[in-house]
Enzyme design. Structure first.
Site, PDB file in Angstrom:
ATOM      1  N   LYS A 124       9.886  55.207  40.686  1.00 45.55           N
ATOM      2  CA  LYS A 124      11.187  54.885  41.285  1.00 45.55           C
ATOM      3  C   LYS A 124      11.532  55.862  42.408  1.00 45.55           C
ATOM      4  O   LYS A 124      12.133  55.478  43.413  1.00 45.55           O
ATOM      5  CB  LYS A 124      12.276  54.893  40.209  1.00 45.55           C
TER       6      LYS A 124
ATOM      7  N   ASP B 189      17.737  56.965  35.022  1.00 49.49           N
ATOM      8  CA  ASP B 189      16.802  56.155  34.236  1.00 49.49           C
ATOM      9  C   ASP B 189      16.427  56.993  33.016  1.00 49.49           C
ATOM     10  O   ASP B 189      15.432  57.708  33.012  1.00 49.49           O
ATOM     11  CB  ASP B 189      15.573  55.809  35.078  1.00 49.49           C
TER      12      ASP B 189
ATOM     13  N   CYS C 212      14.687  50.920  29.675  1.00 42.83           N
ATOM     14  CA  CYS C 212      13.750  49.831  29.397  1.00 42.83           C
ATOM     15  C   CYS C 212      13.843  49.482  27.911  1.00 42.83           C
ATOM     16  O   CYS C 212      12.839  49.262  27.242  1.00 42.83           O
ATOM     17  CB  CYS C 212      12.328  50.202  29.798  1.00 42.83           C
TER      18      CYS C 212
END
Length: 627
Positions: free
Chosen positions: A172, A256, A309
């Site tokens: 990312k 994240d 995720c």
């Protein structure tokens, strides 16, 4: 142990049976948990469940800052012809590559076949080799489709100050660098780089990307992953994300966070045997702390993306809701519908249950049901409350695997609408001072190699480099730095932007320069890497005027500022010759008279050749005149 025939049972068989049973138990735990959460409607459960056992399709995005990006985009659109030629395998023939419509400019593609099939099928060997080559050269970057979403939503622009709080392994961060216009360098592309126009020089100094990770080994992996991006405005730091220094504010932040990862089961089926509902519950406090710190580091008007995720609501909606309650006057959720057209997603959940680990099939529906002796480990923030709709939790999005043949993912996007309150600021200052004193106590235990200005370490060397390559001495004095470990003999020289300098000069290794006065309070950053390496020392057996050569990753940046040792090539035949020079070649053997004459008149050292086409300077190659 004997089998039914009285023979000794195989140890391998017992191990296989045990592993199989472990996977089945994990699958049963997962199924029980998410059926209870009503993650999907009953009629689509089988579709959702069966999709989890289908391998993910191979996806990649094209680096728009790479000189070969246009060519690669055209090739992707021609891949249909390649698949049509595979006549024997109908399933592969029908799996035509397609662009991800929600990714800007159709720069992300999905092959619609798994990486395993692509790697093992002999009929696809040429395609596999091509993708591996393009990935290693930096033209494309292989990445799971849903993992590309957070950088797309942040919409970074040159001049932004960006923080990736949990950056490793760096996919990312690479996207963010590419969007900011970082120059992509690749040795595999025969040392060809892009030269940006001079208008981008200002953006280089104004932009900043801080890639942080709590694990030092993963920080070194970040350096390896991102080194092909010739980027003078990147800093890699080593902090626990929830304790990242609060001295600098950012207008774009990516959180994240670490998660249970059950959205990646299609990619990592080994997770089945390790899947437990309490994994998400145990991670909830850490995720909450990281997101709270991210909100505190955000500038007013800045945007933050929180992502996991994971499909688990206690890692997703529960974290987002609690942060909105604690920072109710400072941040708000943003609706991202208009930013993700053609992407299928579900709205954030407004109800869920918390697993009761004391019972195999037990759940808590509210905090009041939790026994008093267990409330220390089961906080109230895990549970849904009546204020979820008022908080706008439906602005969160959840991507489910069966909706668009992807992995599972969760995203929430925040905007800071007002400054920190007085209470929050006082708490941050207290944490800051406490962390500062702790760092002073343990600084000798931290392996740190701080930066020093080259003008301070060796001013004569700076003058030599500036004169030899025709560079502005004042510019180099402001931006060239070296590491303290090189102070005896400078080995590596880095170019750092103004924003990066402000961080590295406040690193742990410079504690003595920092103060905790109210007027000038600073915090020491743990800097692992910063800026871009431009020059390195060479041990020459022959006499050279400047024993420092230009490093490939820094060549595009330095070439923009050089007035010496920069040669322009207009003949495409000459340029192709230069591209294919791999080993040492004698100048007398060069078949082009003008090129041979130019090199004969050039003293030993680095030379940059720039290919010009219709008054544009598009590509460059660095060569070394060795004698």
């Amino acid at each position: 142990m004997l089998d039914k025939q009285g023979n000794g049972a195989s140890t391998d068989n017992r191990d296989n049976d045990c592993a199989h049973n472990t996977v089945e138990r994990g699958q049963q735990r997962f199924k029980t948990y998410y059926e209870e959460q009503e993650l999907v409607d009953e009629e689509e459960w089988n579709h959702f469940w069966n999709t989890l056992f289908v391998p993910l399709p191979a996806c990649f995005w094209i680096s728009q800052s790479h000189p070969s990006s246009t060519r690669m985009s055209a090739l992707c659109k021609q891949l249909e012809a390649y698949f049509s030629s595979v006549e024997e395998v109908d399933s592969i023939k029908s799996s035509i590559p397609y662009p991800l419509k929600w990714f800007p400019n159709e720069l992300a593609w999905c092959l619609n076949i798994s990486r395993q099939v692509l790697k093992r099928d002999e009929k696809l060997s040429k395609l596999h080799d091509f993708i591996v080559e393009q990935n290693s050269s930096g033209v494309i970057n292989r990445q799971e489709a849903v993992s590309m979403l957070p950088p797309v939503l942040l919409q970074v622009q040159p001049g932004d100050k960006v923080l990736d709080m949990c950056a490793a392994p760096g996919s990312k961060t690479a996207q963010l660098l590419d969007m900011l216009g970082a120059k992509n360098y690749s040795a595999a592309e025969r040392q060809v780089c892009t030269i940006r126009l001079s208008k981008d020089i200002v953006d280089i100094h104004e932009s900043l990307v801080v890639a942080n990770d709590s694990n030092l080994k993963r920080c070194w992996m970040l350096i390896h992953q991102l080194k092909r991006f010739s980027c003078p405005y990147i800093v890699i730091t080593n902090h626990e994300a929830q304790k990242f220094p609060v001295g600098m504010r950012f207008n774009r932040i990516l959180c994240d966070v670490p998660c249970s990862g059950d959205g990646t089961l299609r990619k990592s089926p080994d997770l089945w045997k390790r899947w437990y509902a309490d994994t998400g519950m145990n991670l909830h406090p850490l995720q909450l702390a990281i997101l709270l710190r991210g909100c505190d580091l955000l500038e007013t008007g800045g945007k933050l993306v929180y992502s996991t995720c994971s499909l688990n609501p206690v890692e997703n909606e529960a974290v987002v809701a609690e942060v909105l309650r604690r920072r109710s006057t400072q941040i708000s959720l943003i609706n991202v519908d208009n930013l993700l057209s053609n992407l299928k997603f579900r709205r954030g959940l407004t109800s869920w249950k918390v697993k009761n680990n004391a019972e195999e099939f037990g759940f808590f529906t509210c905090y009041e049901e939790v026994p008093l002796h267990r409330r220390k480990k089961i906080p109230p923030s895990l549970f849904p409350k009546d204020d979820l709709k008022d908080l706008g939790i439906d602005k969160c999005i959840r991507i489910l695997p069966h909706d668009q043949d992807t992995g599972g993912f969760f995203i929430a996007m925040f905007e800071k609408v007002s400054r920190d309150t007085q209470d929050t600021w006082q708490k941050l200052r207290f944490d800051k001072e406490k962390a500062y004193m702790k760092t002073r106590r343990i600084s000798r235990l931290i392996s740190d190699d701080p930066f020093e200005r080259l003008s301070t370490v060796n001013i004569s060397l700076l003058k030599t480099i500036a004169y030899f390559y025709g560079l502005d001495e004042e510019l180099l004095s402001n931006h060239l730095m070296t590491r303290t470990s090189d102070a005896g003999r400078v080995r590596r020289i880095y170019y750092l932007s103004e924003q990066v300098k402000s961080i590295v000069e406040n690193s742990v290794g410079n504690l003595d320069r920092l103060t905790t006065d109210d007027d000038n309070e600073k915090y020491p950053y743990r800097v692992v890497h910063g800026g871009i390496r431009c020059f390195e020392a060479v041990d020459c057996k022959y006499q050279v005027e400047c024993p420092y050569r230009i490093v490939f990753e820094g060549a595009p940046l330095i070439a923009l500022r050089m007035s010496k040792r920069l040669e322009y090539v207009e003949d495409e035949e000459v340029w192709n010759f230069l591209l294919h020079v791999k080993d040492v070649i004698k100048i007398a053997e060069i078949p082009f008279i003008n090129l041979r004459t130019s090199l004969e008149q050039t003293s030993p050292g680095s030379v940059i050749f720039c290919f010009t086409n219709e008054s544009t300077k598009d590509y460059l190659v660095r060569m070394e005149r060795v004698g």
